[in-house]
Design an enzyme around this catalytic site. Structure first.
Site, PDB file in Angstrom:
ATOM      1  N   GLY A 168       5.179   2.257   1.292  1.00  0.00           N
ATOM      2  CA  GLY A 168       4.178   3.134   0.702  1.00  0.00           C
ATOM      3  C   GLY A 168       4.831   4.123  -0.255  1.00  0.00           C
ATOM      4  N   GLY A 216       5.473  -0.456   4.366  1.00  0.00           N
ATOM      5  CA  GLY A 216       4.217  -1.048   3.954  1.00  0.00           C
ATOM      6  C   GLY A 216       4.362  -2.437   3.370  1.00  0.00           C
ATOM      7  N   GLU A 221      11.275   4.098   8.974  1.00  0.00           N
ATOM      8  CA  GLU A 221      10.490   5.339   9.018  1.00  0.00           C
ATOM      9  C   GLU A 221      11.161   6.485   9.757  1.00  0.00           C
ATOM     10  OE1 GLU A 221       7.734   2.101   7.905  1.00  0.00           O
ATOM     11  OE2 GLU A 221       9.308   2.314   9.411  1.00  0.00           O
ATOM     12  N   ASP A 259       4.645   1.797  11.179  1.00  0.00           N
ATOM     13  CA  ASP A 259       3.192   1.653  11.229  1.00  0.00           C
ATOM     14  C   ASP A 259       2.823   0.314  10.601  1.00  0.00           C
ATOM     15  OD1 ASP A 259       3.750   2.439   8.575  1.00  0.00           O
ATOM     16  OD2 ASP A 259       1.849   3.512   8.371  1.00  0.00           O
TER      17      ASP A 259
END
Length: 373
Positions: A81, A129, A152, A160
């Protein structure tokens, strides 16, 4: 090209965003090209929304037999992301990021149950992502250039995009190691972890893409698949399984630092290096990531995404996510000041608070039947 895919997507007001993700049909193949090469195709909210809409259209299009997702520029499929945009949004309350994640997670859910072969070229960098838009697909291809990871914890966050579920299913405790260290993984490692299916030489991807225009995905991919090299991660299974079992992060670090094992000095050095890596991460992120991996076992992807959404919103409101991005990407001083600063200071109550229900803010995902067709 911009005019063509803008016409397909039929969203003139958002046409500028479509320059960041291109859609085209070639033969019976629908092609998605992430098109932010300067940012290694980092995913934005507009890109996720455009992909979600176009994939739904192609699911109903009898002229499209399969979908291919790839990245422009040669550096990677997707570096995750757009965390600089997330950082700026956090300074303004984080509401846009929450909306972005909800759309992104809907995209992940759609991909996981897509009714046609969804082929992902996981070449070069595939992080965060980028894993979400590839590893949930049905035909996942890595190469000798693949560098995959869920890094992360380095920026004070946790895996995630369904990554906690994927890593919880990896052999032994290899997924726990990958999540807590955020290590970059080779294509062979991705195959071992269950994040990919096929190994194809990067120099043959263009030829494979052409074959997919007229052949079935199984036939085309079968002709290009090669034997992957050995996975370094698989060869480290002894100390990984010995050290990462259990639910106590401090105990995991103690085991890593004291490991000797049958493999002798090499295993001990690798384990000690992993301990040093984890010790530099956000203590809160490490403990919450470990808890996420344990809680996600047995959940569906949609349930896992709901749990990750709860956790993510709590990190948006806390100090470490913002501080991690600042240190790694904004100021680039590589010296984050975590709050709390040690694992011992992160209590059990602190960890559990990240998983508390959100009430009216819970993530709402459509059923597979209505969302995927």
């Amino acid at each position: 090209m911009a005019g063509k895919h803008a016409e397909e997507v039929s969203e003139p007001a958002a046409e500028v965003l479509f320059d960041e993700v291109l859609f085209e049909k070639r033969g019976r193949l629908g092609i998605v090209t992430l098109n932010r090469p300067a940012a290694v195709n980092a995913l934005t909210a507009g890109m996720a929304s455009a992909m979600l809409k176009q994939l739904k259209r192609w699911a109903d299009d009898d002229a499209v037999a399969a979908v291919l997702v790839r990245g422009a520029g040669g550096r990677g499929l997707c570096a995750g992301g757009d965390i600089v945009a997330i950082y700026r949004d956090m300074l303004d309350g984080g509401h846009a990021t929450a909306d972005f994640w909800a759309e992104e997670y809907r995209l992940n859910s759609l991909i996981s149950g897509y009714p046609k072969p969804y082929v992902a070229f996981m070449d070069g960098l595939v992080l965060g992502g980028g894993v979400g838009i590839s590893a949930h697909g049905s035909v996942r291809i890595v190469t000798e250039r693949t560098r995959m990871g869920m890094p992360e914890t380095t920026i004070g966050f946790v895996p995630d995009v369904g990554g906690t579920l994927l890593l919880s299913r990896s052999p032994g405790e290899s997924g726990t190691h990958a999540a807590l260290t955020g290590a970059h993984l080779s294509g062979a490692d991705a195959l071992f972890l269950g994040l990919a299916d096929h190994f194809v030489a990067s120099g043959r991807l263009a030829e494979l893409a052409v074959a997919l225009e007229s052949e079935t995905a199984d036939a085309a991919v079968g002709r290009f698949t090669e034997q992957a090299p050995p996975s370094a991660l698989a060869q480290q299974q002894e100390w990984i399984d010995a050290c990462y079992s259990g639910d106590d992060a401090e105990e995991i670090l103690r085991r890593l630092r004291s490991f000797e094992g049958e493999s002798g000095g090499e295993g001990a050095r690798e384990a000690a290096g992993a301990a040093d890596t984890i010790a530099a991460k956000s203590p809160t992120a490490v403990k919450v990531a470990l808890e996420s991996l344990r809680r996600v076992r047995g959940l569906s992807l949609e349930e896992a995404l709901g749990q990750e959404y709860r956790v993510g919103l709590r990190f948006l409101a806390g100090p470490d996510f913002r501080e991690g991005i600042r240190a790694q990407v904004v100021d680039k001083d590589r010296t984050p000041h975590w709050q709390p600063a040690t694992l011992a200071e992160v209590s059990r109550d602190d960890v559990e608070s990240y998983f508390a229900p959100l009430g009216g803010r819970e993530l709402k995902l459509a059923s597979k039947e209505s969302d995927h067709v």
